[in-house]
Design a protein around this motif. Structure first.
Motif, short mmCIF file in Angstrom:
data_model
loop_
_atom_site.label_atom_id
_atom_site.label_comp_id
_atom_site.label_asym_id
_atom_site.label_seq_id
_atom_site.Cartn_x
_atom_site.Cartn_y
_atom_site.Cartn_z
N ILE A 1 0.84 -1.21 0.00
CA ILE A 1 0.00 0.00 0.00
C ILE A 1 0.87 1.26 0.00
O ILE A 1 0.52 2.29 -0.57
CB ILE A 1 -1.03 -0.02 1.16
N HIS A 2 2.06 1.15 0.61
CA HIS A 2 3.03 2.26 0.57
C HIS A 2 3.43 2.54 -0.89
O HIS A 2 3.33 3.67 -1.36
CB HIS A 2 4.26 1.87 1.41
N GLU A 3 3.87 1.50 -1.59
CA GLU A 3 4.33 1.69 -2.97
C GLU A 3 3.17 2.12 -3.87
O GLU A 3 3.37 2.88 -4.81
CB GLU A 3 5.00 0.42 -3.51
N GLY B 1 0.95 4.08 -3.01
CA GLY B 1 0.84 5.52 -2.77
C GLY B 1 1.73 6.30 -3.73
O GLY B 1 1.31 7.30 -4.33
N HIS B 2 2.96 5.81 -3.92
CA HIS B 2 3.85 6.45 -4.90
C HIS B 2 3.25 6.29 -6.30
O HIS B 2 3.27 7.21 -7.11
CB HIS B 2 5.23 5.77 -4.90
N ALA B 3 2.73 5.08 -6.57
CA ALA B 3 2.18 4.80 -7.90
C ALA B 3 0.99 5.71 -8.21
O ALA B 3 0.89 6.27 -9.31
CB ALA B 3 1.77 3.34 -8.00
N ILE C 1 8.03 13.79 -1.18
CA ILE C 1 8.02 12.47 -1.86
C ILE C 1 7.39 11.36 -1.02
O ILE C 1 6.62 10.54 -1.54
CB ILE C 1 9.46 12.08 -2.27
N GLU C 2 7.71 11.30 0.27
CA GLU C 2 7.20 10.18 1.06
C GLU C 2 5.82 10.45 1.67
O GLU C 2 5.30 9.63 2.43
CB GLU C 2 8.20 9.79 2.15
N ALA C 3 5.20 11.56 1.33
CA ALA C 3 3.88 11.85 1.89
C ALA C 3 2.77 10.93 1.33
O ALA C 3 2.04 10.31 2.11
CB ALA C 3 3.53 13.33 1.72
N PRO C 4 2.64 10.81 0.00
CA PRO C 4 1.55 9.97 -0.53
C PRO C 4 1.68 8.51 -0.12
O PRO C 4 0.67 7.80 0.00
CB PRO C 4 1.70 10.11 -2.05
N SER C 5 2.90 8.03 0.05
CA SER C 5 3.12 6.62 0.36
C SER C 5 2.82 6.32 1.83
O SER C 5 2.09 5.39 2.15
CB SER C 5 4.56 6.26 0.04
N THR C 6 3.39 7.12 2.72
CA THR C 6 3.17 6.85 4.14
C THR C 6 1.73 7.19 4.53
O THR C 6 1.19 6.59 5.46
CB THR C 6 4.17 7.64 5.01
#
Ligand code: ZN
Length: 593
Positions: free
Chosen positions: A387-389, A391-393, A415-420
Motif C-alpha cells: 500500500i506504501h508503494e 501511494g507512490h504509484a 516524496i514520502e507523503a503519498p506513500s506513508t
C-alpha cells in the motif's frame, strides 16, 4: 532461493506495457539518439541569440519530449535488470543504456548555459505562453543569480563528471566490495554474517545472545573502513561548503535546500522539534521493548526488535489484495480502481528470487503506468509495503495526467507523503474492520516500529548528525573518523538519554547509510510523514472534503512548493502544529502497545 528463470509468471510484472519486446526498445533507443542529435543541430547556438518566446517554448517542448522518451527507454531496461542483477547480459544492457542516456544529457547541456544569456523578460514571456514550462524556466531563473562564469561552470561540469560522486563511490566500494564479516559464535554454534544479513535479520533476532553478539562483530568489522569512509565523506561535505560559498548562497543549508524549494527554517524546525518532543515518547517505546522481551537492560543493539513478541500474521496474496482495496475505498473509485489494475494487470513484481533488488520501490514514467518491485514473503508488513508503494504509484499516475516530464514529481520534501499516508489508511482500516482486540495492538506495533520508528526516528537521527557535521565543516573544523563517531554518539545520547545503553559500536551507525551523499535527504522522511499523518488525521475527522483536497494535491505534481502542496491538502506546515500533532499521534500508538 529460486533463480529468476524459475519464477512463476503470475508473480512477475508485465513489462510489455512499456515495450512489446527488446527489439522494440532498441528501436526506441535508436530513435532517441537521433532525436537528441536533431535537438542539438536545431538549437545549439540558436537559443542564446533568440528573441522569440515562441521559439523558446518550442525548444522546451522538444526537451520535455526527449526527457520523457528517455525515461521510457531507460526504465524498461532498468526494471528488467533490477529483478535479476546477477544476469551479466542484463547488467551489460543496463550499463549500455545508461551510457546512452548520460551521453545525451551531456550533449544537450548547452541548453541551460545558452538560456542564461537571455533576458529574464523573454523567459517570463515563454512561461506566459506555456504554463507547463513554469517549473523548468522558474527553476532556471531562481538558480541564475548563483551561477558562475561560463568558463567556471564548464570546468565544474567536467570535474563533476570525474570526481563529483567519488565519495559515494568510495563508500559503496568499501561497503559492498571490500568489507567482509567473519562468522560469529554463540554457545558453540557458528553464524555467517554479512552487511545485508545483519540489517535484515540479526538486527531483529529474537535471541538476545545472537542479536547482541551479531551487533558486536558487525560493528567491530565496520571499523576496518572507518578512516577510508570518513575521509571520503569529509571531502564530500567540504565540497558542498565550498560550492555554497562560491555560488553566494547564504550558507550551505540554503544551498542544499534550493532544489527542494524549502525554507531553511522548516528544515531546522523538523530536526529541533523532533529532538525535543519525540524523544520522550521513544524512550517510553524502548522501555516497553525491554518489558515485552524481558530484557535485563535495553541496549542500542536491541532497539530493532519487534515491539510485540507474538509472531506476525501471515497473509495470502488474495487477502492482501482484499485488504488493500478495502483500505483504499475511502479514496473514491478512481484511486481504488488504479490499485485494482495494479493487481490485475501485473504492475507488481512479487517474486523473491536470487539476484533481485532488495526491499520495495515504485518506478514511473510519463507514457506507461508505474511499476512496483516487491519481495513478497506473505507477512503483514508486506501488505503495508504494497500500500506504501501504491501511494507512490497513485501519485505518479494521477500526476502524469495533468503534468509533463519536467514538472510531474514533487519536491523531495513531499516524496514520502503519498506513500506513508496510505500506510496510515491501512492501519485505520484494520482497526475499524477487525473484531479481534489483538489486531489493534498488532497495528500499533506495525505502525510504531516500521512506519514511524524506521522512517521518522532512524532517518531523523541521521539528519541530526548530518546537520552537526555540516555546521562543523562550515566553521572550518577538520573532522576525522573519531569526530564523526563522537558527533553520532552525542546525537544518540541526546535522543535516548539514560533509557538506552549505548553499546560500543553505536557511534559507527553513520557508516551504514548512503543517504548522506544525496544532500539533505534524511530529514525529508519525517517531513513527508508529518504531512501524511496530518492529512490522514484530517480525513478521519472531516471525511470526503479532505479526501478530495488530497486527490487535488496529488494532481499538482511538482508545480507547487511543498508549503503550497501541504496547504492545498489542508495542512499548514508554516507552523509546527502538524509536526506536534504527528508526534502526539506516535505517542498514542506507543501507549497502545
Ligand atoms: Zn517510499
Amino acid at each position: 532461493m529460486v533463480k529468476r528463470s524459475e519464477v512463476r509468471v503470475e508473480d512477475t510484472w508485465d513489462l510489455s506495457h512499456i515495450f512489446s519486446s527488446l527489439a522494440e526498445q532498441e528501436l526506441a533507443q535508436n530513435k532517441l539518439q537521433d532525436d537528441a542529435a536533431d535537438f542539438v543541430s536545431r538549437y545549439r547556438g540558436q537559443i542564446e541569440s533568440t528573441t522569440s518566446a515562441e521559439f523558446l517554448v518550442e525548444s522546451w517542448r522538444d526537451l520535455e519530449q526527449l526527457i520523457s522518451d528517455g525515461t521510457e527507454v531507460a526504465s524498461y531496461i532498468f526494471l528488467d535488470y533490477s529483478v535479476d542483477m546477477i544476469n551479466q547480459e542484463k547488467m551489460r544492457r543496463n550499463m549500455t543504456t545508461n551510457n546512452v542516456i548520460s551521453k545525451i544529457f551531456s550533449d544537450i547541456s548547452f541548453y541551460e548555459s545558452e538560456l542564461e544569456k537571455l533576458p529574464e523578460e523573454l523567459i517570463r514571456k515563454a512561461i506566459e505562453l506555456e504554463a507547463g514550462s513554469a517549473k523548468f524556466f522558474g527553476d532556471h531563473l531562481r538558480e541564475r543569480p548563483h551561477r558562475l562564469s561560463a568558463a567556471s561552470e564548464q570546468l565544474l561540469t567536467a570535474l563533476n563528471g570525474a570526481t563529483g560522486s567519488l565519495p559515494e563511490q568510495i563508500y559503496d566500494s568499501a561497503k559492498f566490495a571490500d568489507l567482509s564479516f567473519p562468522d560469529f559464535q554463540v554457545n558453540g554454534k557458528k553464524y555467517p554474517l554479512s552487511f545485508a544479513s545483519y540489517e535484515e535479520y540479526y538486527w531483529m533476532h529474537a535471541d538476545t545472545g545472537i542479536r547482541r553478539e551479531a551487533f558486536r562483530v558487525f560493528s567491530e568489522n565496520l571499523a576496518k573502513y572507518r578512516n577510508t569512509i570518513a575521509t571520503g565523506y569529509y571531502s564530500h561535505v567540504k565540497q558542498d561548503v565550498i560550492l555554497a560559498e562560491k555560488r553566494s548562497y547564504e550558507n550551505v543549508f540554503t544551498y542544499l535546500l534550493q532544489d527542494q524549494q524549502v525554507e531553511e527554517s522548516l528544515y531546522h524546525r523538523q530536526i529541533d522539534v523532533t529532538m525535543d518532543k519525540l524523544a520522550p515518547h521513544m524512550r517510553k517505546y524502548a522501555q516497553k521493548l525491554g518489558e515485552n522481551w524481558q530484557l535485563d537492560r535495553v541496549t542500542y543493539a536491541d532497539l530493532k526488535l519487534p515491539p510485540l513478541r507474538e509472531k506476525s500474521i501471515s497473509v495470502s496474496r488474495e487477502k492482501a489484495e482484499q485488504l488493500v482495496l478495502g483500505a483504499l475505498e475511502i479514496m473514491g473509485d478512481e484511486y481504488r480502481d488504479l490499485a485494482k489494475r495494479a493487481f490485475e494487470e501485473r504492475w507488481m513484481d512479487f517474486a523473491e528470487n536470487e539476484g533481485k533488488s532488495t526491499g520495495g520501490f515504485c518506478s514511473s514514467t510519463m507514457n506507461t503506468h508505474p511499476y512496483i518491485l516487491l519481495n513478497w514473503t506473505g507477512q503483514m508488513p508486506d501488505v503495508f509495503t504494497i500500500i506504501h508503494e501504491l501511494g507512490h504509484a497513485a501519485q505518479a499516475e494521477i500526476s502524469r495526467k495533468t503534468n509533463n516530464a519536467l514538472n510531474a514529481s514533487p519536491s523531495l520534501y513531499f516524496i514520502e507523503a503519498p506513500s506513508t499516508f496510505n500506510e496510515t489508511l491501512m492501519s485505520q482500516y484494520l482497526i475499524r474492520t477487525s473484531k479481534d482486540p489483538d489486531v489493534e495492538r498488532m497495528v500499533a506495533a506495525q505502525m510504531s516500529s516500521n512506519t514511524y520508528y524506521h522512517n521518522f526516528v532512524t532517518h531523523f537521527l541521521e539528519a541530526h548528525w548530518q546537520r552537526e557535521v555540516y555546521r562543523a565543516v562550515a566553521a572550518d573544523q577538520a573532522l576525522t573518523a573519531d569526530d564523526l563517531d563522537q558527533l553520532f554518539l552525542d546525537t544518540l545520547q541526546d535522543f535516548w538519554g539514560d533509557d538506552v545503553e549505548m553499546t560500543p559500536g553505536a557511534e559507527r551507525t553513520w557508516m551504514r547509510q548512503p543517504h548522506y551523499y544525496r544532500g539533505l535527504y534524511s530529514y525529508t522522511y519525517s517531513a513527508g510523514l508529518t504531512v501524511a499523518t496530518a492529512v490522514s488525521l484530517r480525513i478521519e475527522k472531516e471525511g470526503q472534503a479532505a479526501v478530495q483536497d488530497w486527490l487535488d494535491t496529488l494532481a499538482l505534481g511538482g508545480r507547487k512548493t511543498p508549503l503550497e502542496l501541504a496547504r492545498n491538502a489542508g495542512v499548514d506546515i508554516s507552523t509546527d502544529k502538524p509536526l506536534c500533532d504527528t508526534i502526539a499521534y506516535i505517542g498514542s500508538l506507543i501507549d497502545r502497545l
